[in-house]
Design a protein around this motif. Structure first.
Motif, PDB file in Angstrom:
ATOM      1  N   SER A 223      68.555  86.236  72.747  1.00 50.39           N
ATOM      2  CA  SER A 223      69.412  87.386  72.499  1.00 50.39           C
ATOM      3  C   SER A 223      69.907  87.959  73.811  1.00 50.39           C
ATOM      4  O   SER A 223      69.212  87.926  74.812  1.00 50.39           O
ATOM      5  CB  SER A 223      68.646  88.471  71.724  1.00 50.39           C
ATOM      6  N   GLU A 224      71.140  88.437  73.796  1.00 53.20           N
ATOM      7  CA  GLU A 224      71.695  89.160  74.933  1.00 53.20           C
ATOM      8  C   GLU A 224      71.859  90.606  74.487  1.00 53.20           C
ATOM      9  O   GLU A 224      72.800  90.944  73.797  1.00 53.20           O
ATOM     10  CB  GLU A 224      73.048  88.565  75.365  1.00 53.20           C
ATOM     11  N   GLY A 225      70.893  91.467  74.844  1.00 50.79           N
ATOM     12  CA  GLY A 225      70.931  92.827  74.348  1.00 50.79           C
ATOM     13  C   GLY A 225      70.650  92.819  72.855  1.00 50.79           C
ATOM     14  O   GLY A 225      69.628  92.328  72.408  1.00 50.79           O
ATOM     15  N   PHE A 226      71.566  93.354  72.054  1.00 50.39           N
ATOM     16  CA  PHE A 226      71.385  93.413  70.611  1.00 50.39           C
ATOM     17  C   PHE A 226      71.946  92.179  69.906  1.00 50.39           C
ATOM     18  O   PHE A 226      71.778  92.013  68.708  1.00 50.39           O
ATOM     19  CB  PHE A 226      72.094  94.659  70.055  1.00 50.39           C
ATOM     20  N   TYR A 227      72.620  91.304  70.656  1.00 51.23           N
ATOM     21  CA  TYR A 227      73.337  90.179  70.052  1.00 51.23           C
ATOM     22  C   TYR A 227      72.531  88.893  70.148  1.00 51.23           C
ATOM     23  O   TYR A 227      72.107  88.497  71.222  1.00 51.23           O
ATOM     24  CB  TYR A 227      74.686  90.005  70.754  1.00 51.23           C
ATOM     25  N   SER A 228      72.310  88.235  69.017  1.00 47.47           N
ATOM     26  CA  SER A 228      71.516  87.013  68.984  1.00 47.47           C
ATOM     27  C   SER A 228      72.406  85.788  69.124  1.00 47.47           C
ATOM     28  O   SER A 228      73.498  85.730  68.554  1.00 47.47           O
ATOM     29  CB  SER A 228      70.747  86.932  67.666  1.00 47.47           C
ATOM     30  N   ARG A 229      71.935  84.797  69.896  1.00 49.43           N
ATOM     31  CA  ARG A 229      72.639  83.519  70.010  1.00 49.43           C
ATOM     32  C   ARG A 229      72.031  82.462  69.087  1.00 49.43           C
ATOM     33  O   ARG A 229      72.475  81.318  69.069  1.00 49.43           O
ATOM     34  CB  ARG A 229      72.616  83.021  71.452  1.00 49.43           C
ATOM     35  N   ALA A 230      71.022  82.835  68.322  1.00 48.59           N
ATOM     36  CA  ALA A 230      70.384  81.887  67.416  1.00 48.59           C
ATOM     37  C   ALA A 230      71.332  81.540  66.267  1.00 48.59           C
ATOM     38  O   ALA A 230      72.038  82.398  65.745  1.00 48.59           O
ATOM     39  CB  ALA A 230      69.094  82.485  66.864  1.00 48.59           C
ATOM     40  N   LYS A 231      71.339  80.257  65.885  1.00 52.31           N
ATOM     41  CA  LYS A 231      72.119  79.836  64.740  1.00 52.31           C
ATOM     42  C   LYS A 231      71.281  80.024  63.489  1.00 52.31           C
ATOM     43  O   LYS A 231      70.270  79.362  63.311  1.00 52.31           O
ATOM     44  CB  LYS A 231      72.546  78.379  64.890  1.00 52.31           C
ATOM     45  N   ALA A 232      71.707  80.944  62.647  1.00 54.43           N
ATOM     46  CA  ALA A 232      70.927  81.236  61.447  1.00 54.43           C
ATOM     47  C   ALA A 232      71.794  81.981  60.438  1.00 54.43           C
ATOM     48  O   ALA A 232      72.730  82.687  60.816  1.00 54.43           O
ATOM     49  CB  ALA A 232      69.697  82.079  61.796  1.00 54.43           C
ATOM     50  N   SER A 233      71.466  81.799  59.169  1.00 60.52           N
ATOM     51  CA  SER A 233      72.139  82.538  58.111  1.00 60.52           C
ATOM     52  C   SER A 233      71.680  83.992  58.148  1.00 60.52           C
ATOM     53  O   SER A 233      70.501  84.277  58.381  1.00 60.52           O
ATOM     54  CB  SER A 233      71.816  81.920  56.754  1.00 60.52           C
ATOM     55  N   SER A 234      72.609  84.906  57.922  1.00 62.56           N
ATOM     56  CA  SER A 234      72.265  86.330  57.984  1.00 62.56           C
ATOM     57  C   SER A 234      73.061  87.093  56.939  1.00 62.56           C
ATOM     58  O   SER A 234      73.993  87.831  57.277  1.00 62.56           O
ATOM     59  CB  SER A 234      72.537  86.883  59.378  1.00 62.56           C
ATOM     60  N   PRO A 235      72.738  86.920  55.658  1.00 63.08           N
ATOM     61  CA  PRO A 235      73.522  87.559  54.585  1.00 63.08           C
ATOM     62  C   PRO A 235      73.545  89.081  54.662  1.00 63.08           C
ATOM     63  O   PRO A 235      74.588  89.695  54.406  1.00 63.08           O
ATOM     64  CB  PRO A 235      72.836  87.069  53.304  1.00 63.08           C
ATOM     65  N   LEU A 236      72.422  89.707  55.023  1.00 59.15           N
ATOM     66  CA  LEU A 236      72.404  91.168  55.102  1.00 59.15           C
ATOM     67  C   LEU A 236      73.291  91.657  56.241  1.00 59.15           C
ATOM     68  O   LEU A 236      74.117  92.565  56.055  1.00 59.15           O
ATOM     69  CB  LEU A 236      70.976  91.672  55.293  1.00 59.15           C
ATOM     70  N   GLY A 237      73.139  91.081  57.416  1.00 58.72           N
ATOM     71  CA  GLY A 237      73.957  91.479  58.551  1.00 58.72           C
ATOM     72  C   GLY A 237      75.426  91.223  58.290  1.00 58.72           C
ATOM     73  O   GLY A 237      76.286  92.051  58.629  1.00 58.72           O
ATOM     74  N   THR A 238      75.735  90.092  57.667  1.00 58.61           N
ATOM     75  CA  THR A 238      77.131  89.763  57.351  1.00 58.61           C
ATOM     76  C   THR A 238      77.713  90.771  56.367  1.00 58.61           C
ATOM     77  O   THR A 238      78.847  91.230  56.514  1.00 58.61           O
ATOM     78  CB  THR A 238      77.226  88.343  56.761  1.00 58.61           C
ATOM     79  N   ALA A 239      76.925  91.140  55.362  1.00 57.46           N
ATOM     80  CA  ALA A 239      77.390  92.111  54.367  1.00 57.46           C
ATOM     81  C   ALA A 239      77.648  93.469  55.014  1.00 57.46           C
ATOM     82  O   ALA A 239      78.652  94.141  54.707  1.00 57.46           O
ATOM     83  CB  ALA A 239      76.357  92.243  53.244  1.00 57.46           C
ATOM     84  N   ILE A 240      76.756  93.886  55.911  1.00 57.68           N
ATOM     85  CA  ILE A 240      76.948  95.164  56.612  1.00 57.68           C
ATOM     86  C   ILE A 240      78.208  95.114  57.460  1.00 57.68           C
ATOM     87  O   ILE A 240      79.016  96.056  57.456  1.00 57.68           O
ATOM     88  CB  ILE A 240      75.715  95.477  57.489  1.00 57.68           C
ATOM     89  N   PHE A 241      78.380  94.014  58.171  1.00 53.28           N
ATOM     90  CA  PHE A 241      79.549  93.863  59.040  1.00 53.28           C
ATOM     91  C   PHE A 241      80.845  93.910  58.234  1.00 53.28           C
ATOM     92  O   PHE A 241      81.781  94.648  58.573  1.00 53.28           O
ATOM     93  CB  PHE A 241      79.450  92.541  59.806  1.00 53.28           C
ATOM     94  N   LEU A 242      80.907  93.141  57.149  1.00 54.37           N
ATOM     95  CA  LEU A 242      82.109  93.118  56.321  1.00 54.37           C
ATOM     96  C   LEU A 242      82.359  94.482  55.671  1.00 54.37           C
ATOM     97  O   LEU A 242      83.514  94.926  55.545  1.00 54.37           O
ATOM     98  CB  LEU A 242      81.989  92.031  55.250  1.00 54.37           C
ATOM     99  N   GLY A 243      81.295  95.155  55.274  1.00 59.53           N
ATOM    100  CA  GLY A 243      81.446  96.473  54.679  1.00 59.53           C
ATOM    101  C   GLY A 243      82.013  97.487  55.654  1.00 59.53           C
ATOM    102  O   GLY A 243      82.921  98.263  55.318  1.00 59.53           O
ATOM    103  N   LEU A 244      81.480  97.488  56.865  1.00 58.11           N
ATOM    104  CA  LEU A 244      81.970  98.419  57.886  1.00 58.11           C
ATOM    105  C   LEU A 244      83.412  98.129  58.274  1.00 58.11           C
ATOM    106  O   LEU A 244      84.216  99.042  58.467  1.00 58.11           O
ATOM    107  CB  LEU A 244      81.071  98.350  59.123  1.00 58.11           C
ATOM    108  N   ARG A 245      83.751  96.834  58.392  1.00 64.19           N
ATOM    109  CA  ARG A 245      85.117  96.500  58.772  1.00 64.19           C
ATOM    110  C   ARG A 245      86.102  96.845  57.648  1.00 64.19           C
ATOM    111  O   ARG A 245      87.231  97.272  57.912  1.00 64.19           O
ATOM    112  CB  ARG A 245      85.218  95.011  59.127  1.00 64.19           C
ATOM    113  N   SER A 246      85.693  96.678  56.402  1.00 60.26           N
ATOM    114  CA  SER A 246      86.558  97.056  55.286  1.00 60.26           C
ATOM    115  C   SER A 246      86.726  98.571  55.220  1.00 60.26           C
ATOM    116  O   SER A 246      87.822  99.078  54.959  1.00 60.26           O
ATOM    117  CB  SER A 246      85.980  96.525  53.971  1.00 60.26           C
TER     118      SER A 246
END
Length: 266
Positions: free
Chosen positions: A11-34
């Protein structure tokens, strides 16, 4: 230097470089952007922005001649630019990015984008900074662009930056999806012009969005802030990561590609 293709993701700070599925994080991101689209629209259409500016003693640009979903041509342009940021982010998170989007990262990135967009919207309404006062009689989006070269410049930089960031990442994704390229760094396509051309595209479109909102001073301030952050933090971190992961292959790309952010500049 040997290539370390099995380097442990980090991770660089709060950002992860790991390749992994993240449905909760993705849902939060899409919700905030919408939600940001609704917010920016309401700042103009519901008069939230004008009320806030008047509350703190400022004067707001009159929102007259509404033609586009209840928005003036100029406000419609600014709302469209905000929508474009959400569309780009949605395409990126759903089709391009393979890295884990943690709930924390999703929240920080989502709020960060909304803060930037909100400042742009508010400054476009405030008479001191807005590009609208001299074009309030414009009856169409074309009239606005013809009446204000600064707005046209902003839209042009925004479009160029968006295309650069999006297409460069699509090119890299296609390269990475090819099994023959496993463990190899990408230095082709637009990335042959600058090793971090996607960051350069991001800087351009954020600068263009700011220029269309509040003119050259605001746009240059945003561009300067982003350029400083990329050149002193993000690019060195990425360089260190790629050097550790790809070794000599990455060093060869750096020798071949002399620019790091924007071709011909840096």
């Amino acid at each position: 230097m040997a290539s370390n293709t099995d380097a442990t993701p980090r991770s660089e700070g709060f950002y992860s470089r790991a390749k992994a599925s993240s449905p909760l994080g993705t849902a939060i991101f899409l919700g905030l952007r919408s939600a940001d689209v609704a917010l920016q629209y309401s700042i103009f259409h519901a008069g939230w922005g004008a009320k806030l500016i008047q509350t703190i003693g400022g004067a707001a640009v009159p929102q007259t001649g509404q033609l586009y979903l209840g928005l003036t041509p100029y406000s419609a342009i600014l709302t469209a630019l905000a929508v474009g940021t959400t569309v780009k982010n949605t395409v990126w998170i759903t089709t391009i990015s393979e890295q884990e989007m943690t709930p924390l990262a999703a929240s920080i990135i989502g709020v960060w984008n909304t803060v930037h967009n909100t400042f742009n919207s508010l400054l476009s309404i405030w008479t001191v900074t807005s590009m609208a006062p001299s074009i309030t009689s414009a009856e169409s989006i074309v009239d606005v662009c013809l009446a204000s070269p600064i707005v046209s410049l902003g839209i042009g930089l925004y479009s160029l930056g968006m295309a650069t960031e999006l297409f460069s990442e699509i090119q890299r994704k296609r390269f990475k999806d090819n099994p023959d390229n496993r463990g190899k760094p990408y230095g082709g396509g637009l990335f042959s012009l600058a090793t971090n051309i996607n960051y350069g595209g991001f800087t351009l479109w954020r600068c263009g969005y700011a220029i269309a909102s509040a003119g050259l001073p605001w746009g240059l301030l945003i561009a300067g802030f982003l350029a400083y952050d990329f050149t002193t933090r993000a690019i060195p971190e990425m360089d260190d990561y790629c050097t550790q992961k790809y070794g000599e292959s990455w060093l060869n790309i750096k020798k071949r590609v002399p620019y790091r952010l924007i071709p011909g500049i840096y």
